[in-house]
Each structure stands twice: as structure tokens, then as C-alpha cells.
Design an enzyme around this catalytic site. Structure first.
Site, short mmCIF file in Angstrom:
data_model
loop_
_atom_site.label_atom_id
_atom_site.label_comp_id
_atom_site.label_asym_id
_atom_site.label_seq_id
_atom_site.Cartn_x
_atom_site.Cartn_y
_atom_site.Cartn_z
N TYR A 66 12.02 7.68 0.94
CA TYR A 66 11.62 6.85 -0.21
C TYR A 66 12.29 7.22 -1.52
O TYR A 66 12.04 6.58 -2.54
CB TYR A 66 10.10 6.92 -0.37
CG TYR A 66 9.37 6.50 0.89
CD1 TYR A 66 9.48 5.19 1.36
CD2 TYR A 66 8.61 7.41 1.63
CE1 TYR A 66 8.84 4.79 2.52
CE2 TYR A 66 7.96 7.01 2.80
CZ TYR A 66 8.08 5.71 3.24
OH TYR A 66 7.45 5.31 4.38
N GLU A 114 12.05 -9.88 1.59
CA GLU A 114 11.34 -8.65 2.01
C GLU A 114 12.26 -7.45 1.78
O GLU A 114 13.42 -7.48 2.18
CB GLU A 114 10.99 -8.78 3.49
CG GLU A 114 10.33 -7.53 4.05
CD GLU A 114 9.98 -7.69 5.53
OE1 GLU A 114 9.49 -8.77 5.93
OE2 GLU A 114 10.22 -6.73 6.29
N ASN A 169 7.60 -5.80 -1.01
CA ASN A 169 7.65 -4.70 -0.04
C ASN A 169 6.23 -4.60 0.52
O ASN A 169 5.36 -3.99 -0.10
CB ASN A 169 8.06 -3.40 -0.71
CG ASN A 169 8.16 -2.25 0.29
OD1 ASN A 169 7.73 -2.39 1.44
ND2 ASN A 169 8.71 -1.12 -0.13
N ARG A 173 13.41 4.57 12.29
CA ARG A 173 12.24 5.45 12.20
C ARG A 173 11.37 5.27 13.45
O ARG A 173 11.88 4.95 14.51
CB ARG A 173 11.49 5.15 10.90
CG ARG A 173 12.35 5.39 9.65
CD ARG A 173 11.60 5.15 8.36
NE ARG A 173 10.45 6.05 8.22
CZ ARG A 173 9.52 5.92 7.28
NH1 ARG A 173 9.60 4.93 6.39
NH2 ARG A 173 8.52 6.77 7.21
N PRO A 233 0.79 -1.23 0.00
CA PRO A 233 0.00 0.00 0.00
C PRO A 233 0.83 1.29 0.00
O PRO A 233 1.89 1.35 0.61
CB PRO A 233 -0.82 -0.10 1.29
CG PRO A 233 -0.12 -1.10 2.13
CD PRO A 233 0.54 -2.06 1.18
N ASN A 234 0.31 2.25 -0.71
CA ASN A 234 0.87 3.61 -0.82
C ASN A 234 2.13 3.71 -1.68
O ASN A 234 2.63 4.80 -1.92
CB ASN A 234 1.14 4.22 0.57
CG ASN A 234 -0.13 4.38 1.36
OD1 ASN A 234 -1.09 5.00 0.87
ND2 ASN A 234 -0.20 3.80 2.54
N ARG A 243 5.91 10.87 -2.01
CA ARG A 243 6.16 10.57 -0.59
C ARG A 243 7.50 11.18 -0.18
O ARG A 243 8.29 11.60 -1.02
CB ARG A 243 6.14 9.06 -0.35
CG ARG A 243 4.78 8.44 -0.66
CD ARG A 243 4.73 6.97 -0.30
NE ARG A 243 4.64 6.76 1.15
CZ ARG A 243 4.60 5.55 1.71
NH1 ARG A 243 4.63 4.46 0.96
NH2 ARG A 243 4.51 5.43 3.02
N HIS A 248 12.59 -2.98 1.77
CA HIS A 248 12.07 -1.66 2.15
C HIS A 248 12.98 -0.59 1.60
O HIS A 248 14.21 -0.72 1.66
CB HIS A 248 11.99 -1.52 3.67
CG HIS A 248 11.11 -2.54 4.30
ND1 HIS A 248 9.75 -2.44 4.28
CD2 HIS A 248 11.41 -3.70 4.92
CE1 HIS A 248 9.24 -3.49 4.87
NE2 HIS A 248 10.22 -4.29 5.27
N ALA A 296 3.26 -0.77 4.92
CA ALA A 296 2.78 -0.70 6.30
C ALA A 296 2.30 -2.06 6.82
O ALA A 296 2.35 -2.33 8.03
CB ALA A 296 1.67 0.33 6.42
C1 DQA Z 1 8.25 0.93 3.62
C2 DQA Z 1 8.35 1.25 5.12
C3 DQA Z 1 7.00 1.13 5.79
O1 DQA Z 1 7.11 1.42 7.17
C4 DQA Z 1 6.03 2.11 5.18
O2 DQA Z 1 4.74 1.95 5.76
C5 DQA Z 1 5.98 2.04 3.70
C6 DQA Z 1 7.18 1.75 2.93
C7 DQA Z 1 9.58 1.20 2.88
O3 DQA Z 1 9.68 0.77 1.74
O4 DQA Z 1 10.47 1.82 3.44
O5 DQA Z 1 4.94 2.35 3.10
O6 DQA Z 1 7.95 -0.44 3.48
#
Ligand code: DQA
Length: 149
Positions: A27, A102, A78, A111, A14-15, A22, A104, A81
Site C-alpha cells: 500500500y 476501479e 477503491n 496476492r 474499508p481500512n 498498513r 487498487h 476488500a
Molecule cells: C486494495 C486491495 C484489497 O484486496 C484490500 O482488501 C484493500 C486494498 C488495494 O488498494 O490494493 O483493502 O483494494
């Protein structure tokens, strides 16, 4: 050109469709399209085929893992959240029995406290974080090396 040896699924949670809008500190500045382009380029170099999806819903991520488990050889995910609380995605990763890495973009360990917990990490073969788009590129390399072993 040789036949592509492995099929890899890349799943963005998501997002991540909002990359580019962002916080660049965490990011980077790439849009999701640009990131996917770089990933496709890397896949070409590694001689693997990629299937890429981005979903904002947990259900779609889980259904895709279920469906792709017999089609793909490995996954780079990825979970965004969902990383921090989705036992449902954790169970899906666990049950598909193909290797999952996984990744990120940001360093989740530097963080907010809630981001320091990954409920999905233990069912993945590896976790890469904090390297912006290079986290994905390294994730792809890692899974291909793992499959080649
Ligand atoms: C994320 C880190 C997560 O905490 C966050 O909610 C994201 C992106 C990252 O790629 O750094 O949406 O997975």
C-alpha cells in the site's frame, strides 16, 4: 481560472483510513490525508472538482453512490476488500449509469487467491491496480479522458 468542467467522486473503501499503518509493500507509505492531497493537486491540473469520501461500511458506500449519481459526472472507487465479494456494491455501480473506474494500490492479481476475484470490475469502465498512489492518479486521468471523448 476556467470553471471546473467535471465533478468527480473519489470513494475509498474499508481500512483505507489506516493507510500509513498498513503493509507498505502493498500500500505504500502515504497516509489517506496525503493521498487525498495529491489527488486534489491532480484534480486542479485536470481542472475538475473532487468530492472525496472514505467509508468502512458497505451501506455508506452504496448510499453515497445513489446520492451522487445525479450530482457527479464520474467515480474513482477503491472498494478495498468489498471488491472481492460485494454484489451489493456491484449492483450500485451498475445502476448509477455514470462511468466508474476501479483502482487498487496493490496488485490484487499477485496476492492471495481471494483477491484475484473482483466482482465489481465488469461494471466499471476500467480497472487500474498495482501502482500504489499512481493507480488513483491514473484513474482520475482515465475518467476525465473518457468524459472528454
Ligand atoms: C486494495 C486491495 C484489497 O484486496 C484490500 O482488501 C484493500 C486494498 C488495494 O488498494 O490494493 O483493502 O483494494
Amino acid at each position: 481560472m476556467d470553471k471546473e468542467i467535471y465533478k468527480i467522486l473519489v470513494l475509498h473503501g474499508p481500512n483505507l483510513n489506516m493507510l500509513g499503518s498498513r503493509d507498505p509493500k502493498f500500500y505504500g507509505r502515504l497516509t489517506l490525508d496525503k493521498l487525498n492531497k495529491i489527488l486534489r493537486q491532480k484534480a486542479k491540473e485536470l481542472n475538475v472538482s473532487l468530492k472525496i469520501h472514505q467509508f468502512n461500511s458497505e451501506e455508506k458506500i452504496i448510499k453515497t453512490l445513489h446520492r451522487q449519481r445525479k450530482i457527479c459526472d464520474g467515480v474513482v472507487i477503491n472498494p478495498a476488500a468489498f471488491t472481492h465479494y460485494s454484489y451489493a456494491i456491484r449492483d450500485a455501480i451498475d445502476l448509477i449509469k455514470i462511468p466508474v473506474v476501479e483502482v487498487h494500490l496493490s496488485n490484487i492479481y499477485e496476492r492471495e487467491d481471494f483477491r484475484k476475484i473482483s466482482v465489481t470490475k465488469d461494471v466499471c469502465i476500467h480497472q487500474i491496480y498495482g501502482k500504489k498512489e499512481n493507480s488513483y492518479l491514473e484513474g482520475l486521468e482515465y475518467i476525465v479522458n473518457y468524459l472528454n471523448k
